[in-house]
Motif scaffolding. Structure first.
Motif, short mmCIF file in Angstrom:
data_model
loop_
_atom_site.label_atom_id
_atom_site.label_comp_id
_atom_site.label_asym_id
_atom_site.label_seq_id
_atom_site.Cartn_x
_atom_site.Cartn_y
_atom_site.Cartn_z
N LYS A 73 0.86 -1.10 -0.05
CA LYS A 73 0.17 -0.24 0.01
C LYS A 73 0.87 1.13 0.06
CE LYS A 73 -3.45 -2.34 2.81
NZ LYS A 73 -3.84 -2.41 4.01
N SER A 74 0.20 2.51 -0.52
CA SER A 74 1.24 3.64 -0.50
C SER A 74 1.54 4.21 0.99
CB SER A 74 0.14 4.72 -1.25
OG SER A 74 -0.67 5.05 -0.32
N THR A 75 0.70 3.73 1.92
CA THR A 75 1.37 4.08 3.28
C THR A 75 2.18 3.44 3.77
OG1 THR A 75 -0.34 2.58 4.18
CG2 THR A 75 -1.06 4.94 4.12
N GLN A 76 2.57 2.06 3.23
CA GLN A 76 3.79 1.24 3.61
C GLN A 76 4.84 1.71 2.85
OE1 GLN A 76 1.73 -2.57 2.45
NE2 GLN A 76 2.01 -3.15 4.50
N HIS A 78 5.47 4.87 1.99
CA HIS A 78 5.56 5.87 2.76
C HIS A 78 6.61 5.66 3.96
CE1 HIS A 78 4.72 9.83 5.16
NE2 HIS A 78 5.08 10.23 4.13
N ASP A 79 6.01 4.78 4.57
CA ASP A 79 6.98 4.25 6.00
C ASP A 79 8.35 3.67 5.67
OD1 ASP A 79 4.60 5.02 7.47
OD2 ASP A 79 3.92 2.90 7.71
N ARG A 82 10.38 6.47 4.55
CA ARG A 82 10.82 7.29 5.74
C ARG A 82 11.92 6.67 6.67
NH1 ARG A 82 6.46 9.62 9.85
NH2 ARG A 82 7.83 10.87 11.26
N ALA B 218 3.69 13.27 -0.86
CA ALA B 218 2.70 12.53 -0.97
C ALA B 218 1.29 13.46 -1.54
CB ALA B 218 1.93 12.18 0.40
#
Lengths: 220, 257
Positions: A73-76, A78-79, A82, B218
């Motif tokens: 997923k895009s949040t993954q 992102h993490d 980071r 984002a």
């Protein structure tokens, strides 16, 4: 043994319009504190390996893992980004803001920090690399070596756990190269270092792998 | 590289002159106030006075003379063309000593040239004395949409990269004895330069997007806010110059009536 920070399992990567794969069933693991050197001829897949490790190029097959979990997923993503920073080979790709301080503060701002905090981190990072005097310089007026160090600062300002470096000593004079080498040597960050500079690779890394035609081989 | 003034300035470091340190918001608002006033002027006398006012601002700004002259020469090249075109084509109530020359056309061209030069001088004095990053910061604080500001700043950065790339290609061609001239080979080579530059820009766009993603981008930009106050003297200066502009408009209307 500690769990890997980032890993590829059976990863293949194909660029559109190219006959062979850039990466071919690659297994690669980066653990916390590990410093891995990557050698290989031009076109052997070194840069593609770095891009695949941070999910910037979709895999044709295989899995990308961040702390043991598959990244989908895009949040993954992102993490993952980071924690794992990437310094590109071409500094002009990395430095897209008009001034040095704005470029270094770009990442911290995206992490949700206030302008004041982002500016403080950016200044502190530049100081740590002896580049504090460049804060208000326009990026296009920097020399090749200065651009290289500022590129490193943009990644470090994200406070990553690992750094992926693509030819970090290109364009550097001997003094600055020694400074970068010393910085990377002392750093407790995990590193993946792609470089044709064998002395640097040997001095910094704890393990060296060799790439050939998109495949990874342990270095002889 | 031949860039608009502010860009060339910021390349060579901090611009000098009293307006360089002035709050950019005041300069931008003053410019935005003065330009419509100059546009609204009709009479030659008031236009000359506007030109004098603009020239005074420029002289006080202490901008590099050679650079200013080059910019003015470029702009006035267009006005020369306008003089020729309007004097020959504008419907005339009155003809000059040479019977094909329209005096009304000459008058109109003269007024346009005066207006154009006055506006250009104001821009050179107030806007061009600010480096682009400072301009972007001021626009941000004037609540201009973020996307427009980013378009300005990123374009500014890329213009230099594209310029350097073109220069490298030119040098590579020169190293192989390429000389510009009126030959098909030359046109084709310039076509290649342009095409290469476009292709490389596309690739670079992808790589820059990658670099932004790597730093947590984002889809939303977070501006870097800096808080510099506006000095009362700067506001007073802005009000004074704007009032002079209003005075010119009043004078213009009185003379016309």
């Amino acid at each position: 043994m500690t769990s890997p920070l980032v890993a590829l399992e059976g990863a293949s990567l194909v660029y559109p319009g190219q006959s062979g794969p850039a990466l071919c069933e690659v297994d690669f693991t980066l653990r916390p504190g590990e410093k891995i050197g990557v050698t290989g001829d031009n076109g052997s897949g070194k840069t593609s390996l770095l891009l695949a490790l941070v999910g910037l190029r979709p895999l044709a097959s295989g899995r990308l893992l961040h702390r043991g979990d598959e990244v989908r997923k895009s949040t993954q993503y992102h993490d993952l980004r980071r924690e794992v920073g990437l310094v590109f080979q071409n500094c002009d790709d990395q430095l897209f803001s008009p001034t040095v301080i704005e470029d270094v503060a770009f990442g911290p701002l995206n992490l949700g920090l206030s302008s004041g905090e982002a500016l403080a981190i950016a200044s502190e990072t530049l100081e740590a690399l002896n580049m504090g005097h460049l804060e208000n310089r326009l990026t296009h007026t920097l020399s090749g070596g200065q651009k290289r160090i500022v590129s490193l600062a943009t990644a470090l300002a994200m406070k990553p756990k690992a750094l992926l470096l693509d030819e970090p000593t290109n364009d550097l004079d001997r003094t600055t190269r020694a400074m970068v080498q010393d910085f990377l040597h002392r750093s407790d960050l995990s590193l993946v270092l792609v470089s044709h500079d064998h002395d640097l690779t040997k001095a910094i890394t704890t393990r060296i792998i060799h790439m050939e035609a998109g495949r990874v081989w342990p270095d002889s | 590289m031949n860039l608009p003034d502010g860009l060339a300035d910021s390349r060579s470091g901090s611009p000098a002159g009293p307006f360089a340190g002035m709050d950019t918001r005041v300069k931008l608002l003053l410019t935005l106030g003065l330009l419509p006033l100059i546009i609204s002027l009709q009479g030659v006398a008031s236009l000359v006075l506007a030109l004098v006012l603009a020239a005074t601002l420029l002289v006080s700004a202490r901008r590099p003379t050679r650079q200013i002259l080059i910019r003015l020469a470029f702009a006035n090249g267009f006005f020369v063309f306008l003089f020729v075109a309007l004097s020959l084509t504008y419907p005339a109530k009155e003809l000059g000593a040479w019977h094909f020359v329209s005096l009304d056309g000459l008058h109109l061209a003269g007024r346009i040239a005066l207006k154009g030069n006055a506006m250009l001088l104001v821009l050179l004095a107030l806007v061009a004395s600010t480096p682009v990053p400072g301009l972007a910061n001021a626009l941000q604080r004037l609540r201009v949409p973020q996307k427009l500001i980013l378009l300005l700043t990123y374009t500014y950065r890329q213009v230099f990269i594209i310029g350097e790339e073109m220069e490298r290609m030119r040098q590579a061609a020169a190293a192989r004895c390429f000389r510009p001239g009126l030959r098909l080979h030359v046109y084709r080579t310039f076509g290649y330069f342009l095409a290469q530059s476009l292709v490389r820009s596309l690739d670079r766009g992808q790589r820059i997007h990658d670099a932004m993603l790597m730093r947590g981008f984002a889809g939303c930009f977070h501006p870097l806010q800096r808080n510099d106050g506006v000095a009362p003297a700067e506001v007073a200066f802005g009000v004074l110059v704007f009032t002079l502009g209003l005075g010119l408009v009043a004078l213009d209307r009185m003379v016309l009536n």
